[in-house]
Scaffold this motif. Structure first.
Motif, PDB file in Angstrom:
ATOM      1  N   TYR A 101       2.502  -6.674   6.974  1.00 53.18           N
ATOM      2  CA  TYR A 101       3.064  -5.585   7.772  1.00 53.18           C
ATOM      3  C   TYR A 101       3.243  -4.299   6.968  1.00 53.18           C
ATOM      4  CZ  TYR A 101       4.249  -9.540  10.788  1.00 53.18           C
ATOM      5  OH  TYR A 101       4.188 -10.665  11.570  1.00 53.18           O
ATOM      6  N   GLY A 102       3.246  -4.410   5.660  1.00 53.93           N
ATOM      7  CA  GLY A 102       3.426  -3.232   4.799  1.00 53.93           C
ATOM      8  C   GLY A 102       2.337  -3.130   3.756  1.00 53.93           C
ATOM      9  N   PRO A 103       1.115  -2.774   4.167  1.00 54.42           N
ATOM     10  CA  PRO A 103      -0.014  -2.775   3.231  1.00 54.42           C
ATOM     11  C   PRO A 103       0.102  -1.782   2.080  1.00 54.42           C
ATOM     12  CG  PRO A 103      -0.613  -1.702   5.301  1.00 54.42           C
ATOM     13  CD  PRO A 103       0.718  -2.366   5.524  1.00 54.42           C
ATOM     14  N   ASP A 104       0.969  -0.763   2.225  1.00 51.55           N
ATOM     15  CA  ASP A 104       1.086   0.257   1.175  1.00 51.55           C
ATOM     16  C   ASP A 104       2.361   0.113   0.348  1.00 51.55           C
ATOM     17  OD1 ASP A 104      -1.309   1.523   2.066  1.00 51.55           O
ATOM     18  OD2 ASP A 104      -0.163   2.499   3.666  1.00 51.55           O
ATOM     19  N   LEU A 105       3.098  -0.953   0.544  1.00 52.66           N
ATOM     20  CA  LEU A 105       4.353  -1.132  -0.189  1.00 52.66           C
ATOM     21  C   LEU A 105       4.121  -1.173  -1.694  1.00 52.66           C
ATOM     22  CD1 LEU A 105       7.392  -1.680  -0.326  1.00 52.66           C
ATOM     23  CD2 LEU A 105       6.893  -4.117   0.015  1.00 52.66           C
ATOM     24  N   ASN A 106       3.116  -1.938  -2.127  1.00 57.82           N
ATOM     25  CA  ASN A 106       2.833  -2.032  -3.563  1.00 57.82           C
ATOM     26  C   ASN A 106       2.405  -0.690  -4.134  1.00 57.82           C
ATOM     27  OD1 ASN A 106       3.459  -4.752  -3.639  1.00 57.82           O
ATOM     28  ND2 ASN A 106       1.349  -5.436  -3.365  1.00 57.82           N
ATOM     29  N   HIS A 107       1.671   0.085  -3.349  1.00 61.28           N
ATOM     30  CA  HIS A 107       1.236   1.422  -3.800  1.00 61.28           C
ATOM     31  C   HIS A 107       2.438   2.334  -4.005  1.00 61.28           C
ATOM     32  CE1 HIS A 107      -0.807   5.274  -4.019  1.00 61.28           C
ATOM     33  NE2 HIS A 107      -0.085   5.695  -2.985  1.00 61.28           N
ATOM     34  N   VAL A 108       3.366   2.325  -3.047  1.00 66.47           N
ATOM     35  CA  VAL A 108       4.569   3.158  -3.163  1.00 66.47           C
ATOM     36  C   VAL A 108       5.385   2.726  -4.382  1.00 66.47           C
ATOM     37  CG1 VAL A 108       6.771   3.772  -2.077  1.00 66.47           C
ATOM     38  CG2 VAL A 108       4.683   3.693  -0.708  1.00 66.47           C
ATOM     39  N   PRO A 177       6.049   4.627  16.988  1.00 64.50           N
ATOM     40  CA  PRO A 177       6.383   3.869  18.197  1.00 64.50           C
ATOM     41  C   PRO A 177       5.154   3.382  18.957  1.00 64.50           C
ATOM     42  CG  PRO A 177       6.607   6.200  18.603  1.00 64.50           C
ATOM     43  CD  PRO A 177       6.274   6.065  17.145  1.00 64.50           C
ATOM     44  N   LEU A 178       4.004   4.020  18.700  1.00 64.91           N
ATOM     45  CA  LEU A 178       2.752   3.663  19.365  1.00 64.91           C
ATOM     46  C   LEU A 178       1.652   3.515  18.327  1.00 64.91           C
ATOM     47  CD1 LEU A 178       2.829   6.395  22.171  1.00 64.91           C
ATOM     48  CD2 LEU A 178       3.369   3.980  22.476  1.00 64.91           C
ATOM     49  N   GLU A 179       0.613   2.779  18.687  1.00 65.13           N
ATOM     50  CA  GLU A 179      -0.556   2.740  17.820  1.00 65.13           C
ATOM     51  C   GLU A 179      -1.197   4.121  17.819  1.00 65.13           C
ATOM     52  OE1 GLU A 179      -4.792   1.140  18.653  1.00 65.13           O
ATOM     53  OE2 GLU A 179      -3.686  -0.551  17.779  1.00 65.13           O
ATOM     54  N   SER A 180      -1.479   4.646  16.640  1.00 61.61           N
ATOM     55  CA  SER A 180      -2.074   5.979  16.559  1.00 61.61           C
ATOM     56  C   SER A 180      -2.690   6.179  15.180  1.00 61.61           C
ATOM     57  CB  SER A 180      -1.006   7.049  16.797  1.00 61.61           C
ATOM     58  OG  SER A 180      -0.154   7.159  15.666  1.00 61.61           O
ATOM     59  N   PRO A 181      -3.506   7.203  15.012  1.00 66.24           N
ATOM     60  CA  PRO A 181      -3.966   7.548  13.668  1.00 66.24           C
ATOM     61  C   PRO A 181      -2.776   8.015  12.840  1.00 66.24           C
ATOM     62  CG  PRO A 181      -5.318   8.593  15.362  1.00 66.24           C
ATOM     63  CD  PRO A 181      -4.107   8.048  16.051  1.00 66.24           C
ATOM     64  N   GLY A 182      -2.892   7.902  11.525  1.00 66.59           N
ATOM     65  CA  GLY A 182      -1.786   8.353  10.684  1.00 66.59           C
ATOM     66  C   GLY A 182      -2.098   8.236   9.211  1.00 66.59           C
ATOM     67  N   GLY A 183      -1.481   9.113   8.426  1.00 69.34           N
ATOM     68  CA  GLY A 183      -1.723   9.128   6.990  1.00 69.34           C
ATOM     69  C   GLY A 183      -0.515   8.782   6.150  1.00 69.34           C
ATOM     70  N   TRP A 184       0.522   8.213   6.787  1.00 65.27           N
ATOM     71  CA  TRP A 184       1.713   7.837   6.029  1.00 65.27           C
ATOM     72  C   TRP A 184       1.496   6.495   5.325  1.00 65.27           C
ATOM     73  CZ3 TRP A 184       7.116   9.548   7.958  1.00 65.27           C
ATOM     74  CH2 TRP A 184       7.048  10.852   8.457  1.00 65.27           C
ATOM     75  N   ASN A 185       2.215   6.277   4.238  1.00 70.05           N
ATOM     76  CA  ASN A 185       2.173   4.997   3.532  1.00 70.05           C
ATOM     77  C   ASN A 185       2.969   3.971   4.334  1.00 70.05           C
ATOM     78  OD1 ASN A 185       1.083   5.756   0.610  1.00 70.05           O
ATOM     79  ND2 ASN A 185       2.536   7.349   1.214  1.00 70.05           N
ATOM     80  N   ILE A 186       2.309   2.924   4.797  1.00 74.76           N
ATOM     81  CA  ILE A 186       2.960   1.917   5.630  1.00 74.76           C
ATOM     82  C   ILE A 186       3.571   0.841   4.734  1.00 74.76           C
ATOM     83  CG2 ILE A 186       2.681   0.280   7.510  1.00 74.76           C
ATOM     84  CD1 ILE A 186       2.254   3.296   8.186  1.00 74.76           C
ATOM     85  N   ILE A 187       4.907   0.747   4.767  1.00 80.32           N
ATOM     86  CA  ILE A 187       5.608  -0.201   3.888  1.00 80.32           C
ATOM     87  C   ILE A 187       6.211  -1.372   4.654  1.00 80.32           C
ATOM     88  CG2 ILE A 187       6.111   1.594   2.197  1.00 80.32           C
ATOM     89  CD1 ILE A 187       9.028   1.557   3.270  1.00 80.32           C
TER      90      ILE A 187
END
Length: 231
Positions: A101-108, A177-187
């Motif tokens: 659920y948080g693919p960018d957690l390790n990157h952050v 809140p919705l599926e959408s494009p995005g460039g934030w780090n997902i944690i």
């Protein structure tokens, strides 16, 4: 309160600026002003959109002249510093920070020379204030994130970010809140639905509320998700 500024941004919109920096004082003045707009509706005002430091008012120039609108705005601004605002509602948002659920957690974590566990601890520690809503229905822009876990946006935005994803971009954090494009780090991701299009009030959150993130396990995530789907 900093000196009030009013600027016409189009022939149907005026922006009322309450400050130049993000602050609690500016936020409270904006909330109080919006409540005045709700309390004393003016014919010709279509809608208003609050942001971190300003409120943009959209109006019908055939029903309301710019001069009359500015006079109304000044009247509404009188005494807003003494406005009795309601207590801020707190909403607890469960979040699973597991890798699925948080693919960018390790990157952050690596970016800030922290462990993933330390990122989670720092992310769930504050009580966040919703300053404004955007860029899609129900997306909260939150203030109060610890800068120790700040991270720049992704170089290549994702085409699809799953609904409920919790992300970090710069010194901000928020929830898709919705599926959408995005460039934030997902944690992480929450199983809680923040946007319910069939409801009379489809958006769960609103500016002025407080959010507290609560870490949950995968099993807890699935259990909450099933309960949400059954409602």
């Amino acid at each position: 309160m900093e000196p009030l500024q009013m600027n016409m941004v189009s022939d149907t919109a005026v922006q009322v600026t309450f400050g130049t920096v993000i602050s609690m004082e500016t936020h409270k003045n904006i909330r109080a002003f919006c409540r005045e707009l709700e309390k004393y509706p003016q014919k010709g005002i279509r809608e208003w959109v609050p942001s971190y430091t300003a409120v943009t008012i959209f109006y019908d120039p055939f029903l309301l002249s710019p001069v009359t609108l500015k006079t109304c705005i000044m009247k509404m601004c009188d005494g807003i510093e003494n406005h009795n605002l309601p207590d801020e509602m707190q909403v607890t948002i469960p979040v699973c920070y597991e890798k699925a659920y948080g693919p960018d957690l390790n990157h952050v974590a690596a970016h800030n020379q922290l462990t993933p566990e330390e990122v989670i601890e720092l992310h769930t520690e504050p009580q966040y204030l919703i300053h404004m809503m955007g860029f899609i229905p129900g997306f909260p822009y939150l203030g109060g994130m610890n800068e120790k876990i700040a991270a720049p946006r992704l170089d290549a935005p994702r085409m699809k970010v799953p609904a409920g994803s919790v992300g970090i971009a710069g010194t901000q954090t928020g929830v898709y809140p919705l599926e959408s494009p995005g460039g934030w780090n997902i944690i992480g991701r929450t199983p809680k639905k923040l946007f319910l299009p069939r409801e009379t009030n489809p958006v769960l959150l609103e500016a002025g509320m407080r959010i507290k993130f609560m870490p949950v396990t995968v099993d807890e995530f699935i259990e909450i998700e099933e309960k949400e789907a059954a409602q």
